[in-house]
Design a protein around this motif. Structure first.
Motif, mmCIF file in Angstrom:
data_model
loop_
_atom_site.group_PDB
_atom_site.id
_atom_site.type_symbol
_atom_site.label_atom_id
_atom_site.label_comp_id
_atom_site.label_asym_id
_atom_site.label_seq_id
_atom_site.Cartn_x
_atom_site.Cartn_y
_atom_site.Cartn_z
ATOM 1 N N ALA A 135 0.307 -2.474 9.211
ATOM 2 C CA ALA A 135 -0.166 -1.384 8.353
ATOM 3 C C ALA A 135 0.278 -1.638 6.929
ATOM 4 C CB ALA A 135 0.371 -0.037 8.849
ATOM 5 N N ARG A 136 -0.506 -1.107 6.006
ATOM 6 C CA ARG A 136 -0.167 -1.087 4.584
ATOM 7 C C ARG A 136 -0.172 0.367 4.138
ATOM 8 N NH1 ARG A 136 -3.474 -4.804 6.149
ATOM 9 N NH2 ARG A 136 -3.262 -7.000 5.554
ATOM 10 N N SER A 137 0.503 0.658 3.065
ATOM 11 C CA SER A 137 0.494 2.047 2.593
ATOM 12 C C SER A 137 -0.918 2.485 2.233
ATOM 13 C CB SER A 137 1.430 2.190 1.385
ATOM 14 O OG SER A 137 1.006 1.363 0.319
ATOM 15 N N SER A 138 -1.765 1.536 1.807
ATOM 16 C CA SER A 138 -3.139 1.880 1.430
ATOM 17 C C SER A 138 -4.000 2.267 2.627
ATOM 18 C CB SER A 138 -3.783 0.706 0.689
ATOM 19 O OG SER A 138 -3.791 -0.462 1.500
ATOM 20 N N ASP A 139 -3.489 2.045 3.838
ATOM 21 C CA ASP A 139 -4.237 2.449 5.033
ATOM 22 C C ASP A 139 -4.247 3.959 5.223
ATOM 23 O OD1 ASP A 139 -4.889 -0.151 5.801
ATOM 24 O OD2 ASP A 139 -2.999 -0.414 6.874
ATOM 25 N N PHE A 140 -3.397 4.652 4.478
ATOM 26 C CA PHE A 140 -3.262 6.099 4.663
ATOM 27 C C PHE A 140 -3.590 6.804 3.344
ATOM 28 C CE2 PHE A 140 -0.269 3.959 7.483
ATOM 29 C CZ PHE A 140 -0.716 4.396 8.719
ATOM 30 N N LYS A 141 -4.727 7.424 3.283
ATOM 31 C CA LYS A 141 -5.197 8.099 2.080
ATOM 32 C C LYS A 141 -4.973 9.608 2.196
ATOM 33 C CE LYS A 141 -7.075 4.209 0.589
ATOM 34 N NZ LYS A 141 -6.550 3.471 -0.568
ATOM 35 N N ARG A 142 -4.592 10.221 1.073
ATOM 36 C CA ARG A 142 -4.442 11.685 1.065
ATOM 37 C C ARG A 142 -5.821 12.317 0.971
ATOM 38 N NH1 ARG A 142 -0.841 15.432 0.747
ATOM 39 N NH2 ARG A 142 0.867 13.960 0.585
ATOM 40 N N THR A 143 -6.076 13.281 1.836
ATOM 41 C CA THR A 143 -7.384 13.939 1.878
ATOM 42 C C THR A 143 -7.306 15.438 1.627
ATOM 43 O OG1 THR A 143 -7.189 14.226 4.284
ATOM 44 C CG2 THR A 143 -8.294 12.227 3.495
ATOM 45 N N ASP A 144 -6.084 15.975 1.448
ATOM 46 C CA ASP A 144 -5.956 17.426 1.305
ATOM 47 C C ASP A 144 -5.875 17.884 -0.146
ATOM 48 O OD1 ASP A 144 -3.468 16.513 0.618
ATOM 49 O OD2 ASP A 144 -2.393 17.487 2.259
ATOM 50 N N GLU A 168 12.796 0.289 12.601
ATOM 51 C CA GLU A 168 11.715 0.107 13.570
ATOM 52 C C GLU A 168 10.658 -0.863 13.036
ATOM 53 O OE1 GLU A 168 11.352 1.347 16.814
ATOM 54 O OE2 GLU A 168 13.478 1.624 16.407
ATOM 55 N N LEU A 169 10.413 -0.788 11.741
ATOM 56 C CA LEU A 169 9.424 -1.665 11.118
ATOM 57 C C LEU A 169 10.113 -2.679 10.212
ATOM 58 C CD1 LEU A 169 6.604 0.841 10.062
ATOM 59 C CD2 LEU A 169 6.868 -0.394 12.232
ATOM 60 N N MET A 170 9.447 -3.814 10.008
ATOM 61 C CA MET A 170 9.885 -4.804 9.039
ATOM 62 C C MET A 170 8.692 -5.180 8.162
ATOM 63 S SD MET A 170 12.432 -7.288 11.239
ATOM 64 C CE MET A 170 12.989 -8.167 9.773
ATOM 65 N N ILE A 171 8.972 -5.805 7.042
ATOM 66 C CA ILE A 171 7.908 -6.296 6.166
ATOM 67 C C ILE A 171 7.550 -7.699 6.641
ATOM 68 C CG2 ILE A 171 7.160 -6.673 3.800
ATOM 69 C CD1 ILE A 171 8.115 -3.803 4.495
ATOM 70 N N ARG A 172 6.361 -7.853 7.203
ATOM 71 C CA ARG A 172 5.960 -9.145 7.744
ATOM 72 C C ARG A 172 5.609 -10.129 6.634
ATOM 73 N NH1 ARG A 172 0.598 -9.527 11.126
ATOM 74 N NH2 ARG A 172 -0.195 -10.045 9.050
ATOM 75 N N GLU A 173 4.969 -9.604 5.593
ATOM 76 C CA GLU A 173 4.594 -10.420 4.446
ATOM 77 C C GLU A 173 4.203 -9.478 3.311
ATOM 78 O OE1 GLU A 173 0.919 -12.630 4.814
ATOM 79 O OE2 GLU A 173 0.137 -11.225 6.308
ATOM 80 N N ARG A 174 3.915 -10.069 2.164
ATOM 81 C CA ARG A 174 3.337 -9.318 1.047
ATOM 82 C C ARG A 174 2.027 -9.979 0.651
ATOM 83 N NH1 ARG A 174 6.330 -5.696 -2.531
ATOM 84 N NH2 ARG A 174 8.341 -5.156 -1.591
ATOM 85 N N GLN A 175 1.025 -9.145 0.402
ATOM 86 C CA GLN A 175 -0.272 -9.625 -0.061
ATOM 87 C C GLN A 175 -0.523 -9.005 -1.419
ATOM 88 O OE1 GLN A 175 -3.080 -8.592 3.041
ATOM 89 N NE2 GLN A 175 -2.222 -10.073 4.486
ATOM 90 N N PHE A 177 1.629 -8.704 -3.549
ATOM 91 C CA PHE A 177 2.882 -7.959 -3.636
ATOM 92 C C PHE A 177 2.855 -6.624 -2.888
ATOM 93 C CE2 PHE A 177 6.917 -6.679 -5.742
ATOM 94 C CZ PHE A 177 7.583 -7.860 -5.519
ATOM 95 N N GLN A 178 1.773 -6.325 -2.181
ATOM 96 C CA GLN A 178 1.735 -5.112 -1.355
ATOM 97 C C GLN A 178 2.356 -5.410 0.001
ATOM 98 O OE1 GLN A 178 -2.124 -3.593 -0.226
ATOM 99 N NE2 GLN A 178 -1.322 -1.562 0.222
ATOM 100 N N ARG A 179 3.221 -4.526 0.446
ATOM 101 C CA ARG A 179 3.904 -4.727 1.713
ATOM 102 C C ARG A 179 2.959 -4.619 2.904
ATOM 103 N NH1 ARG A 179 9.214 -0.805 1.087
ATOM 104 N NH2 ARG A 179 10.639 -2.350 0.206
ATOM 105 N N VAL A 180 3.154 -5.526 3.851
ATOM 106 C CA VAL A 180 2.458 -5.458 5.136
ATOM 107 C C VAL A 180 3.524 -5.186 6.189
ATOM 108 C CG1 VAL A 180 1.037 -6.668 6.812
ATOM 109 C CG2 VAL A 180 0.684 -7.070 4.355
ATOM 110 N N TYR A 181 3.466 -3.997 6.791
ATOM 111 C CA TYR A 181 4.462 -3.572 7.773
ATOM 112 C C TYR A 181 4.026 -3.974 9.180
ATOM 113 C CZ TYR A 181 6.051 -0.318 4.085
ATOM 114 O OH TYR A 181 6.494 0.236 2.912
ATOM 115 N N ALA A 182 5.007 -4.378 9.973
ATOM 116 C CA ALA A 182 4.755 -4.651 11.393
ATOM 117 C C ALA A 182 5.988 -4.213 12.176
ATOM 118 C CB ALA A 182 4.464 -6.133 11.620
#
Length: 402
Positions: A135-144, A168-175, A177-182
């Motif tokens: 997951a990336r933070s950009s996968d979750f958009k605010r809709t309210d 529980e999560l680690m940073i698998r890589e950066r794309q 410079f955006q974090r990719v969590y796994a």
């Protein structure tokens, strides 16, 4: 007990940090890794005026290296991201030490409370990662239409950070410079928490690393490196001295104890005899270990430094994102620079020298050379110094950098 003058203590710090001499011409992935091991941690910051801080810290030591070597080290698992001094890249060989700090739960109590109070959100994010693998933070958009609690983040983005902090999560890589969590078990599938040493052993190991990274370390500087409490650091230092891993020392003019790691005895002999001296001229990130402790910077270098990007523009004295200038064993000033990549221009908006510094021809040549190297690394070969605090310095340094 070894006794160091202030200039000798500066040289010890620069030698420990890999900043005494000019770098070798060809830099490999192992060279980048070894530079991070030498520093213990590589602090992360995202401000991108000249270069993002971790890349700039490495350039200061390694010269013109390929920045993607750092990205490859993270993606290959040789580095991991976690909180150390601040958010940092850390050699994975030290994972067991930091994993103990996660399990122990003494740090980040607010994160642990948020984690517990928002279990439904946390579970939803974990299920998303289980289904998608990452997951990336950009996968979750605010809709309210509302603002989030942290920097207008959604609760899911906060949960990603919470899960990273709680392990529980680690940073698998950066794309880009955006974090990719796994999930941790995906990044380190063979890890077993039984490998973690006890807390006191971790405290002693990281305190020893801090002393080694500082060259010769006054007692009040040590705790800050890995952000331990001063009282527990004092306890660890006593154990390390008793074991012989760390030796007592003294820095003239700074009352109180100092310490030197046994690995630096040969270096200390060279510094004290005058056979090792700092010769490098370069620019430092505000988050470089040499200057991140502002009080230490004043005591060792007589350099009063504040990063002014958080200061209102009208109150800034030196510039938005000034870089300290290292000249041999001194911090002689700071420059406010910006890389205009589209125009191939490296602009020094202002160049401020410390009061009383004499800008002789040798310093001009060294500073011009450092600017030329930095500009070439950014692929902005044209250098222009707009203004300087010493009359005529802008013209002289611009000429020396061409």
């Amino acid at each position: 007990m070894l006794t160091f003058s202030i200039p000798q203590a500066r040289t010890m710090l620069l030698a420990a940090q890999g900043l005494c001499a000019d770098p070798q011409p060809s830099i490999t992935e192992d060279d980048v890794y070894n530079a991070i091991v030498r520093m213990g941690v590589l602090q992360i910051d995202t401000i991108h005026v000249v270069a993002r801080s971790p890349y700039l810290v490495l350039w200061s030591r390694l010269g013109a290296y390929a920045p993607d070597l750092l990205d490859k080290l993270l993606a290959s698992g040789r580095l991991f991201e976690y909180w150390a001094h601040e958010a940092c890249f850390i050699p994975t060989e030290d994972f067991a030490l930091h994993r103990r700090l996660i399990i122990d739960k003494r740090r980040h109590p607010g994160i642990w409370r948020w984690h517990k109070a928002n279990e439904a959100t946390v579970q939803r994010v974990l299920e998303f990662i289980q289904e998608n693998g990452e997951a990336r933070s950009s996968d979750f958009k605010r809709t309210d239409g509302k603002s989030g609690a942290w920097w207008n983040w959604t609760d899911e983005k906060i949960a990603l950070e919470s899960l990273h902090t709680t392990g529980e999560l680690m940073i698998r890589e950066r794309q880009r410079f955006q974090r990719v969590y796994a999930h941790r078990t995906t990044v380190l599938p063979d890890w077993n928490d039984d490998c973690c040493p006890p807390y006191d052993a971790v405290l002693e190991a990281l305190t020893a690393k801090a002393v080694r990274c500082l060259g010769v370390a006054h007692e009040k500087w040590v705790a800050d490196y890995y952000r331990f409490l001063k009282a527990e650091t004092v306890k660890a230092l006593k154990v390390l001295v008793d074991s012989g891993e760390v030796l007592l020392a003294q820095i003239e003019g700074l009352p109180g104890r100092a310490y030197i790691h046994k690995d630096h005895l040969q270096t200390s002999d060279a510094v004290l005899s005058g056979s090792l001296a700092a010769t490098r001229t370069t620019f430092l990130s505000p988050f470089d270990p040499v200057v991140w402790d502002r009080a230490r910077g004043r005591e060792l270098f007589d350099f009063d430094y504040t990063i002014e990007c958080y200061t209102p523009q009208a109150k800034r004295k030196f510039g938005y994102f000034t870089l300290p200038i290292l000249y041999k064993d001194r911090l002689i000033g700071r420059l406010d620079a910006k890389a205009h990549r589209a125009d191939k221009l490296f602009e020094v908006k202002s160049l401020h020298f410390e009061e009383g510094f004499e800008l002789h021809d040798e310093a001009v040549a060294a500073l011009g050379g450092a600017l030329r190297e930095c500009a070439a690394w950014h692929k902005t070969p044209q250098v222009k110094v707009v203004k300087a605090s010493i009359p005529g310095a802008a013209r002289r340094v611009t000429s020396a950098s061409s």
